[in-house]
Design a protein around this motif. Structure first.
Motif, PDB file in Angstrom:
ATOM      1  N   LYS A 157     -55.486 -11.141 -44.157  1.00 39.96           N
ATOM      2  CA  LYS A 157     -54.680  -9.995 -44.581  1.00 39.96           C
ATOM      3  C   LYS A 157     -53.243 -10.420 -44.847  1.00 39.96           C
ATOM      4  O   LYS A 157     -52.866 -11.569 -44.628  1.00 39.96           O
ATOM      5  CB  LYS A 157     -54.734  -8.891 -43.533  1.00 39.96           C
ATOM      6  CG  LYS A 157     -54.238  -9.293 -42.146  1.00 39.96           C
ATOM      7  CD  LYS A 157     -54.429  -8.119 -41.189  1.00 39.96           C
ATOM      8  CE  LYS A 157     -53.915  -8.468 -39.784  1.00 39.96           C
ATOM      9  NZ  LYS A 157     -54.093  -7.346 -38.843  1.00 39.96           N
ATOM     10  N   HIS A 158     -52.457  -9.486 -45.362  1.00 38.95           N
ATOM     11  CA  HIS A 158     -51.051  -9.734 -45.717  1.00 38.95           C
ATOM     12  C   HIS A 158     -50.917 -10.935 -46.659  1.00 38.95           C
ATOM     13  O   HIS A 158     -50.064 -11.805 -46.461  1.00 38.95           O
ATOM     14  CB  HIS A 158     -50.209  -9.971 -44.461  1.00 38.95           C
ATOM     15  CG  HIS A 158     -50.242  -8.835 -43.480  1.00 38.95           C
ATOM     16  ND1 HIS A 158     -50.049  -7.514 -43.845  1.00 38.95           N
ATOM     17  CD2 HIS A 158     -50.473  -8.831 -42.134  1.00 38.95           C
ATOM     18  CE1 HIS A 158     -50.145  -6.742 -42.771  1.00 38.95           C
ATOM     19  NE2 HIS A 158     -50.414  -7.509 -41.728  1.00 38.95           N
TER      20      HIS A 158
ATOM     21  N   HIS B 246     -51.888 -13.977 -43.356  1.00 37.56           N
ATOM     22  CA  HIS B 246     -52.266 -13.962 -41.950  1.00 37.56           C
ATOM     23  C   HIS B 246     -53.779 -14.096 -41.866  1.00 37.56           C
ATOM     24  O   HIS B 246     -54.496 -13.494 -42.670  1.00 37.56           O
ATOM     25  CB  HIS B 246     -51.842 -12.648 -41.284  1.00 37.56           C
ATOM     26  CG  HIS B 246     -50.371 -12.543 -41.043  1.00 37.56           C
ATOM     27  ND1 HIS B 246     -49.833 -11.711 -40.091  1.00 37.56           N
ATOM     28  CD2 HIS B 246     -49.326 -13.167 -41.626  1.00 37.56           C
ATOM     29  CE1 HIS B 246     -48.515 -11.825 -40.105  1.00 37.56           C
ATOM     30  NE2 HIS B 246     -48.187 -12.701 -41.038  1.00 37.56           N
TER      31      HIS B 246
ATOM     32  N   ALA C 216     -57.165 -14.110 -38.993  1.00 37.40           N
ATOM     33  CA  ALA C 216     -57.682 -13.931 -37.637  1.00 37.40           C
ATOM     34  C   ALA C 216     -58.849 -14.893 -37.453  1.00 37.40           C
ATOM     35  O   ALA C 216     -59.618 -15.129 -38.390  1.00 37.40           O
ATOM     36  CB  ALA C 216     -58.136 -12.494 -37.425  1.00 37.40           C
TER      37      ALA C 216
ATOM     38  N   ALA D  20     -50.228 -17.928 -41.195  1.00 37.02           N
ATOM     39  CA  ALA D  20     -49.914 -17.432 -39.847  1.00 37.02           C
ATOM     40  C   ALA D  20     -51.180 -16.900 -39.197  1.00 37.02           C
ATOM     41  O   ALA D  20     -52.002 -16.256 -39.853  1.00 37.02           O
ATOM     42  CB  ALA D  20     -48.857 -16.333 -39.920  1.00 37.02           C
TER      43      ALA D  20
ATOM     44  N   ASP E  86     -52.953 -14.349 -36.824  1.00 34.03           N
ATOM     45  CA  ASP E  86     -52.755 -13.015 -36.254  1.00 34.03           C
ATOM     46  C   ASP E  86     -53.429 -12.982 -34.887  1.00 34.03           C
ATOM     47  O   ASP E  86     -54.630 -12.709 -34.778  1.00 34.03           O
ATOM     48  CB  ASP E  86     -53.347 -11.957 -37.193  1.00 34.03           C
ATOM     49  CG  ASP E  86     -52.881 -10.560 -36.832  1.00 34.03           C
ATOM     50  OD1 ASP E  86     -52.465 -10.359 -35.672  1.00 34.03           O
ATOM     51  OD2 ASP E  86     -52.926  -9.680 -37.703  1.00 34.03           O
ATOM     52  N   TRP E  87     -52.660 -13.231 -33.848  1.00 36.04           N
ATOM     53  CA  TRP E  87     -53.242 -13.356 -32.511  1.00 36.04           C
ATOM     54  C   TRP E  87     -53.744 -12.025 -31.961  1.00 36.04           C
ATOM     55  O   TRP E  87     -54.575 -11.997 -31.050  1.00 36.04           O
ATOM     56  CB  TRP E  87     -52.215 -13.964 -31.540  1.00 36.04           C
ATOM     57  CG  TRP E  87     -51.847 -15.377 -31.906  1.00 36.04           C
ATOM     58  CD1 TRP E  87     -50.715 -15.801 -32.493  1.00 36.04           C
ATOM     59  CD2 TRP E  87     -52.668 -16.524 -31.727  1.00 36.04           C
ATOM     60  NE1 TRP E  87     -50.754 -17.173 -32.695  1.00 36.04           N
ATOM     61  CE2 TRP E  87     -51.949 -17.636 -32.229  1.00 36.04           C
ATOM     62  CE3 TRP E  87     -53.947 -16.739 -31.200  1.00 36.04           C
ATOM     63  CZ2 TRP E  87     -52.454 -18.926 -32.221  1.00 36.04           C
ATOM     64  CZ3 TRP E  87     -54.442 -18.039 -31.186  1.00 36.04           C
ATOM     65  CH2 TRP E  87     -53.706 -19.112 -31.687  1.00 36.04           C
ATOM     66  N   ASP E  88     -53.279 -10.915 -32.503  1.00 40.46           N
ATOM     67  CA  ASP E  88     -53.759  -9.612 -32.028  1.00 40.46           C
ATOM     68  C   ASP E  88     -55.239  -9.417 -32.334  1.00 40.46           C
ATOM     69  O   ASP E  88     -55.932  -8.667 -31.655  1.00 40.46           O
ATOM     70  CB  ASP E  88     -52.971  -8.474 -32.697  1.00 40.46           C
ATOM     71  CG  ASP E  88     -51.530  -8.445 -32.228  1.00 40.46           C
ATOM     72  OD1 ASP E  88     -51.265  -8.955 -31.116  1.00 40.46           O
ATOM     73  OD2 ASP E  88     -50.677  -7.934 -32.976  1.00 40.46           O
ATOM     74  N   ASP E  89     -55.720 -10.116 -33.431  1.00 41.41           N
ATOM     75  CA  ASP E  89     -57.123  -9.985 -33.808  1.00 41.41           C
ATOM     76  C   ASP E  89     -57.967 -11.166 -33.353  1.00 41.41           C
ATOM     77  O   ASP E  89     -59.129 -11.272 -33.731  1.00 41.41           O
ATOM     78  CB  ASP E  89     -57.241  -9.874 -35.334  1.00 41.41           C
ATOM     79  CG  ASP E  89     -56.729  -8.534 -35.830  1.00 41.41           C
ATOM     80  OD1 ASP E  89     -56.862  -7.568 -35.072  1.00 41.41           O
ATOM     81  OD2 ASP E  89     -56.194  -8.488 -36.964  1.00 41.41           O
TER      82      ASP E  89
END
Length: 303
Positions: free
Chosen positions: A241-242, A258, A260, A290, A292-295
């Protein structure tokens, strides 16, 4: 990756140097004949020749600007301009397109004046100068379009020369018609017709260079295409994404995104795989990936 990047940068540098030499030689030839054609147009009284000389003047200016852009483009990045000066090439292409529009309106204005105030035209000098101009423009156009003809700066210069080439053909046709019929209005009519032929090309160049300046996605690329390809080819990527893609200048595409990771995926090797795939599939040699550590699943192996 380092060897590949070194070869790519070497190839890009070689191509830029070749384009720079082509532009400089084309400038010398174009400027020299522009003076000859302007004098010939003044002596013969032909608007077609004067219009073509006007084209050649803008050609000489645009070629000089293109040469300066190539020189500036080689300057290394500094603290204020971290991407360097390569985008000067695109600015030069944008200005080249604008000059074509200016010349078009000037020729139309002069043609209208010629209809209301006809002038005597000496067909002999007009034919000779236009014929020499045709040969010169063919030679310059052929030289410019050898090799990297899709470069926005080279394309802009080549479009200018194409306009001159068509202008020379128009002047030759006008001189022959006037010699046999005495109908002088054909001179301004052909001048306008030649200008209309290059107007479409000028518009395409303007849109292309403005698209790059506005950091639009390169032709044939989109965020969704890149996202789908990465998900299909890199098994350790769970989500993309992004995504942002743009051209710094012709042949230099950049991207940020980003990603995941799937469970137990290795972050370093995954990022490296994404970078390699972007380069191999889309020619994107400068990508910022980058995570995305949230995912990212808690089982992902962070190293």
């Amino acid at each position: 990756m380092n060897d590949h990047d070194g070869q790519s940068h070497a190839g890009h540098s070689h191509g830029s140097n070749a384009n720079e030499s082509k532009v400089l030689i084309a400038f010398v030839i174009t400027f020299s004949f522009m003076v000859v054609e302007a004098v010939g147009g003044a002596i013969s009284g032909s608007l077609a020749l004067i219009a073509d000389a006007g084209h050649m003047l803008t050609d000489a200016m645009s070629l000089a600007l293109a040469y300066g852009a190539f020189r500036l483009g080689r300057k290394p990045a500094d603290i204020k301009r971290t991407f360097g000066y390569g985008r000067f090439e695109v600015i030069a292409g944008f200005l080249n397109a604008l000059t074509l529009f200016i010349i078009f309106f000037w020729i139309v204005y002069e043609a209208v004046k010629r209809f209301t105030e006809p002038k005597e035209i000496l067909t002999g000098p007009m034919f000779i100068v236009a014929s020499i101009g045709l040969v010169v423009n063919i030679a310059v156009y052929w030289y410019l379009t050898r090799g990297d003809s899709e470069h926005v700066n080279i394309k802009g210069a080549a479009l200018h020369v194409m306009g001159d080439l068509l202008g020379s053909i128009g002047a030759i046709a006008a001189s022959i018609a006037i010699y046999f019929t005495g109908w002088t209005p054909i001179d301004p009519l052909l001048s306008v017709f030649v200008s209309l032929l290059i107007l479409n090309s000028a518009w395409r160049l303007l849109k292309n260079s403005l698209h790059i300046l506005l950091e639009g996605a390169p032709s044939g690329l989109s965020a969704s295409i890149i996202e789908t390809h990465i998900l299909e080819t890199i098994p350790t990527v769970a989500k993309v994404k992004h995504v942002h893609i743009w051209s710094l200048t012709s042949g230099s595409t950049l991207a940020t995104m980003h990603i995941a990771l799937k469970p137990a995926a290795d972050p370093r090797s995954t990022v490296k795989s994404v970078e390699q795939e972007l380069d191999k599939k889309f020619g994107i040699q400068h990508a910022t990936i980058a995570i995305d550590w949230d995912d990212v699943d808690s089982q992902c192996a962070v190293q």
